[in-house]
Design a protein around this motif. Structure first.
Motif, mmCIF file in Angstrom:
data_model
loop_
_atom_site.group_PDB
_atom_site.id
_atom_site.type_symbol
_atom_site.label_atom_id
_atom_site.label_comp_id
_atom_site.label_asym_id
_atom_site.label_seq_id
_atom_site.Cartn_x
_atom_site.Cartn_y
_atom_site.Cartn_z
ATOM 1 N N PRO A 77 0.856 -1.197 0.000
ATOM 2 C CA PRO A 77 0.000 0.000 0.000
ATOM 3 C C PRO A 77 0.885 1.238 0.000
ATOM 4 N N SER B 237 0.738 5.731 0.130
ATOM 5 C CA SER B 237 0.040 7.002 0.181
ATOM 6 C C SER B 237 1.100 8.084 0.189
ATOM 7 N N PHE C 229 -1.683 -0.824 -4.032
ATOM 8 C CA PHE C 229 -2.565 0.311 -4.294
ATOM 9 C C PHE C 229 -1.854 1.581 -3.862
ATOM 10 N N GLU D 135 -2.727 5.595 -2.985
ATOM 11 C CA GLU D 135 -3.855 6.425 -2.577
ATOM 12 C C GLU D 135 -3.475 7.887 -2.655
ATOM 13 N N ASN D 136 -4.429 8.728 -3.054
ATOM 14 C CA ASN D 136 -4.160 10.155 -3.105
ATOM 15 C C ASN D 136 -5.462 10.933 -3.039
ATOM 16 N N GLU E 265 -8.582 13.450 -4.152
ATOM 17 C CA GLU E 265 -9.532 13.370 -5.258
ATOM 18 C C GLU E 265 -9.073 14.155 -6.489
ATOM 19 N N THR F 281 -12.566 5.655 -7.005
ATOM 20 C CA THR F 281 -12.742 6.728 -6.032
ATOM 21 C C THR F 281 -13.691 6.235 -4.950
ATOM 22 N N ARG G 179 -11.075 9.714 -1.489
ATOM 23 C CA ARG G 179 -9.729 9.385 -1.926
ATOM 24 C C ARG G 179 -9.786 8.582 -3.223
ATOM 25 N N PHE H 107 -7.807 5.747 -5.582
ATOM 26 C CA PHE H 107 -6.893 4.612 -5.453
ATOM 27 C C PHE H 107 -6.523 4.101 -6.841
ATOM 28 N N ARG I 204 -5.116 0.891 -8.298
ATOM 29 C CA ARG I 204 -4.926 -0.481 -7.842
ATOM 30 C C ARG I 204 -4.253 -1.296 -8.935
#
Length: 195
Positions: free
Chosen positions: A3, A5, A47, A49-50, A52, A85, A99, A101, A103
């Motif tokens: 994962p 971020s 994945f 994540e960030n 929107e 999203t 957020r 993602f 993937r």
């Protein structure tokens, strides 16, 4: 599984609006390099994540996440990719936080060898009151750093004004970041009210 971020992308206000040009964006580049490197050693899934905004096409060349996805597709043909999203509030978290993602899943792990399974369906909202334990003691304000004490005092003034103007009520549960000033200059002040 890896994962990741990171404060990255054209949409991130955390890195001065400079996006990929800011040196703090190196964290993201490193995570992407790890994905590629670990894929050579059996990585099955990852994945990233960030915020929107990283999924908005601002340049006419695709969104930031779409460009990252395209780059990874070019070097990792054994992986399936998608961008989804999700809203934290749909998964019983008392947060208004959306957020994005990116993937990636090794195709041999995909049921049809090509498509990543859908994300878990939403569980529904859960009110903030369900998370609170009113029996816990308050934080002693004197234990806070001086700037945090000032921010808290300023926010209390703002809340009193908002109460007089009817923006909040006695029953409202109001959350705010104590590490941010109440002046809306550095960061916009957000209230999370009765989430």
């Amino acid at each position: 599984m890896l994962p990741g971020s990171h404060p990255m992308g054209e949409a991130s206000n955390l890195i001065g609006g400079r996006g990929a040009l800011d040196s703090r964006a190196d964290v993201f580049r490193m995570v992407v390099e790890w994905v590629v490197w670990l894929a050579c050693f059996g990585l099955l899934a990852f994945f990233l994540e960030n915020v929107e905004g990283c999924n908005i096409n601002r340049s006419g060349q695709g969104s930031f996440m779409e460009r990252v996805k395209s780059a990874l597709e070019a070097v990792l043909p054994d992986f399936a990719f998608d961008i989804i999203t999700l809203k934290a509030s749909d998964y019983m978290l008392a947060q208004n936080r959306t957020r994005v993602f990116l993937r990636g899943l090794r195709k041999t792990c995909c049921p049809d060898r090509a498509t990543i399974p859908s994300a878990m369906p939403p569980l529904g909202p859960r009110p903030l009151k369900d998370f609170l334990n009113m029996c816990l003691p308050n934080t002693d304000v004197k234990t806070l750093a001086p700037q945090l004490q000032k921010n808290l005092k300023d926010m209390e003034k703002k809340l009193k004004t908002d109460f007089k103007e009817g923006k909040v009520t006695e029953d409202s549960i109001v959350c705010f970041s104590i590490d941010r000033k109440a002046d809306n200059v550095a960061f916009k002040t957000y209230y999370l009210k009765d989430v």
